[in-house]
Design an enzyme around this catalytic site. Structure first.
Site, PDB file in Angstrom:
ATOM      1  N   GLY A  43      35.480  52.199  23.739  1.00 21.78           N
ATOM      2  CA  GLY A  43      35.459  50.748  23.589  1.00 21.78           C
ATOM      3  C   GLY A  43      34.163  50.197  24.138  1.00 21.78           C
ATOM      4  N   LEU A  45      34.985  43.992  27.840  1.00 20.09           N
ATOM      5  CA  LEU A  45      35.323  44.601  29.127  1.00 20.09           C
ATOM      6  C   LEU A  45      34.268  45.624  29.533  1.00 20.09           C
ATOM      7  CD1 LEU A  45      37.261  45.096  31.497  1.00 20.09           C
ATOM      8  CD2 LEU A  45      38.427  46.793  30.074  1.00 20.09           C
ATOM      9  N   ALA A  46      33.876  46.460  28.595  1.00 15.61           N
ATOM     10  CA  ALA A  46      32.876  47.484  28.892  1.00 15.61           C
ATOM     11  C   ALA A  46      31.543  46.860  29.286  1.00 15.61           C
ATOM     12  CB  ALA A  46      32.698  48.410  27.691  1.00 15.61           C
ATOM     13  N   LEU A  87      43.426  45.941  43.204  1.00 14.16           N
ATOM     14  CA  LEU A  87      43.527  46.910  44.286  1.00 14.16           C
ATOM     15  C   LEU A  87      42.150  47.368  44.767  1.00 14.16           C
ATOM     16  CD1 LEU A  87      46.566  49.063  43.114  1.00 14.16           C
ATOM     17  CD2 LEU A  87      46.490  47.325  44.902  1.00 14.16           C
ATOM     18  N   LYS A 137      39.675  45.078  45.321  1.00 13.78           N
ATOM     19  CA  LYS A 137      39.036  43.955  46.017  1.00 13.78           C
ATOM     20  C   LYS A 137      38.958  44.222  47.520  1.00 13.78           C
ATOM     21  CE  LYS A 137      40.010  40.284  42.697  1.00 13.78           C
ATOM     22  NZ  LYS A 137      38.609  39.916  42.486  1.00 13.78           N
ATOM     23  N   HIS A 197      48.907  42.223  39.230  1.00 14.33           N
ATOM     24  CA  HIS A 197      48.014  41.927  40.345  1.00 14.33           C
ATOM     25  C   HIS A 197      48.760  41.438  41.586  1.00 14.33           C
ATOM     26  CE1 HIS A 197      44.970  42.585  37.479  1.00 14.33           C
ATOM     27  NE2 HIS A 197      44.777  41.358  37.055  1.00 14.33           N
ATOM     28  N   ARG A 210      41.886  35.045  52.185  1.00  7.26           N
ATOM     29  CA  ARG A 210      41.275  34.506  50.966  1.00  7.26           C
ATOM     30  C   ARG A 210      40.626  35.671  50.217  1.00  7.26           C
ATOM     31  NH1 ARG A 210      38.860  29.615  48.721  1.00  7.26           N
ATOM     32  NH2 ARG A 210      40.228  28.483  50.129  1.00  7.26           N
ATOM     33  N   TYR A 256      41.570  33.800  58.010  1.00  5.45           N
ATOM     34  CA  TYR A 256      41.608  32.850  59.110  1.00  5.45           C
ATOM     35  C   TYR A 256      43.038  32.597  59.552  1.00  5.45           C
ATOM     36  CZ  TYR A 256      42.345  29.307  55.377  1.00  5.45           C
ATOM     37  OH  TYR A 256      42.813  28.580  54.308  1.00  5.45           O
TER      38      TYR A 256
END
Length: 517
Positions: A38, A43-44, A216, A218, A276, A396, A404
């Site tokens: 693809g 996306l790629a 996962l 991040k 997510h 966050r 925080y």
């Protein structure tokens, strides 16, 4: 030793020593081929190739060992693909001559093969080109590694996986491997997900499959295990005795923006919440694993999912923003929610009675993703400061990554007055000279390492779909209707009412402001 396992679990992904990475993942006489299927799609271009470029730039994909192949139906040349990708790799501010040289070096690693996704001819040609690369790198037969990244719609996964299995696998198994990365959505409900898993599972072992959920990868999501299990002061607080409720929120300040037809097939629950946000919930709620072994971590996540009670209709609020159906690609009678608030309840000793409020929406008044852990009121409040708000621990995730703790302090001055303030760790200030890697960079590197910790296992996927499938079928059948809401608002008022009903106390008058440098 089974394919895909030659170095699995030798290394924790919490380590980050590039020399060790290189030594481990690039054995003597072994080459690495990364195949992006693809390759001409969005996306790629926007995610996969830029992630590979950043790994290359950091020296984690040595040019003397790695070659990258693009495969798609589009009839273009190697140079035409490189030209299409160049604009996504050059820094937005133009970049120095050194940056441009690095981009050119990376692009020279890319070879393009044109072919159909269900045709033997194209995949035989792809295998031939990969084999040429392996021979040119003097890779001993069986030591080479092949990573297939499916930047494709799930409808073609079975046919593509069948072609890979029959025509593009390593010929022997002497320490090399073949691995396949598949993108979400993994089906539309429990039955379709299981069918897809069965079709792919007949072709590859679970150790060869990497179901990617970029959340996962991040930075702040990856920090959750460290925060929870490496800090003593969280251990006694992280339970139903001290925590009143948990919110996991995803908000976008724009609508479907030309993707209405695609989005309408899935809706906000399938697009964001079922994958997510549910993955984040698992990391917030799971018990401590016995080690950082990927299977031990994923075992604990599955236990959380299996402990979630069936969703009650009265603890769901759906919304659809005004103007959503103006998109010509969206049906006039669309029942697809662009907003949802769902209360999940975990039936176990730690979390009994604590509502987990997962919320996601488009065309809202802000853009952010965060985890908000709200603690119970202080018993015997002698300062009478309850109206100012509860203690909260906020993580966050994006934008402006930060953690925080909202707490009550004395306001400076002669009077005994209390005010809500915060203890703040803002990454932009604390780690000014550190580049936070993109999620896809980390996850692709984990795939090369053979670390499946941040990927979704088959039983985990099944448990997740089992939770949401009954609700999704009610929406698909028109039994649950989304409420209208105005773009730029907080969403339907009924969502705030539901949160208040299950115990969330909104803080009025307090605004978190990221510290300036």
């Amino acid at each position: 030793m089974g394919s895909g396992q030659w170095h699995i679990e030798k290394r924790s992904s919490f380590k980050n020593d590039s020399e060790s990475i290189e030594a481990e993942n690039f054995p003597e006489n072994g080459s690495l081929s990364i195949i992006v299927l693809g390759a001409s799609g969005d996306l790629a271009k926007k995610k996969t190739f830029p992630a590979l470029f950043n790994l290359f730039k950091q020296g984690l994909l040595p040019s003397n060992e790695v070659h990258i192949f693009g495969y798609a139906r589009t009839k273009i040349t190697d140079d035409e693909l490189r030209d299409r990708l160049r604009g996504y790799l050059i820094p937005k501010k133009g970049g120095s001559s050194k940056d441009l040289e690095t981009v050119s070096q990376f692009l020279q690693l890319i070879k393009y093969v044109c072919g159909a996704y269900d045709a033997e001819e194209g995949f035989r040609l792809l295998d031939k080109e990969i084999s040429k690369h392996e021979v040119s790198k003097h890779s001993e037969n069986g030591l080479s590694r092949r990573l297939f990244y499916l930047a494709l719609p799930p409808s073609v996964y079975p046919s593509v996986c069948k072609m890979i299995r029959h025509y593009c696998m390593n010929k022997t198994d002497l320490g090399g491997w073949t691995r396949v990365v598949v993108e979400k959505p993994f089906g539309r409900d429990l039955a379709s997900a299981e069918e897809l898993s069965s079709q792919i599972g007949e072709l590859f072992e679970e150790s060869q499959l990497y179901r990617i959920d970029h959340y996962l990868g991040k930075e702040l999501v990856q920090n959750l295990l460290v925060l929870r299990f490496a800090n003593r002061f969280f251990l006694p607080l992280w339970n139903r005795d001290n925590i009143d409720n948990v919110q996991i929120v995803f908000r976008e300040d724009f609508g479907t923006d030309g993707r209405g037809g695609y989005f309408d097939q899935y809706g906000i629950i399938r697009d964001i919440i079922q994958n997510h946000l549910l993955q984040v919930l698992c990391l917030v709620a799971m018990e401590k694993p016995i080690s950082l072994n990927p299977e031990n971590i994923r075992d604990e996540k599955v236990k959380v999912l299996q402990s979630i009670d069936p969703i009650k209709d009265e603890e769901v609020v759906l919304g659809q923003y005004d103007g959503y159906k103006d998109d010509p690609t969206v049906p006039d009678d669309s029942n697809t929610p662009t907003f949802a608030t769902v209360v999940l309840r975990i039936h176990n000793e730690r979390w009994e009675g604590v509502p987990f409020i997962v919320k996601a929406g488009k065309a809202l008044n802000s853009r952010k993703a965060e985890i908000r852990v709200q603690f119970k009121d202080v018993p015997g409040d002698i300062f009478k400061c309850k109206k100012q708000g509860r203690n909260e621990f906020v993580i966050r995730l994006q934008p402006s990554e930060a953690m925080y703790m909202k707490l009550t302090v004395k306001q400076p001055g002669l009077e005994m007055r209390t005010v809500q303030s915060e203890l703040d760790l803002s990454y932009g200030q604390r780690y000014q000279d550190t580049k936070i890697p993109e999620a896809y960079e980390r996850l692709i590197l984990d795939t090369i390492r053979g670390d499946q910790q941040h990927f979704v296992r088959r039983d985990e996927l099944k448990a997740a779909w089992k939770i949401f499938t009954p609700l999704l079928h009610k929406i698909d059948d028109g039994k649950l209707k989304p409420l209208p809401y105005k773009p730029g608002s907080r969403g339907p008022e009924a969502a705030d009412e539901l949160q208040a009903k299950v115990g969330y106390v909104q803080t009025h008058g307090y605004i978190w402001i990221p510290p300036t440098l």
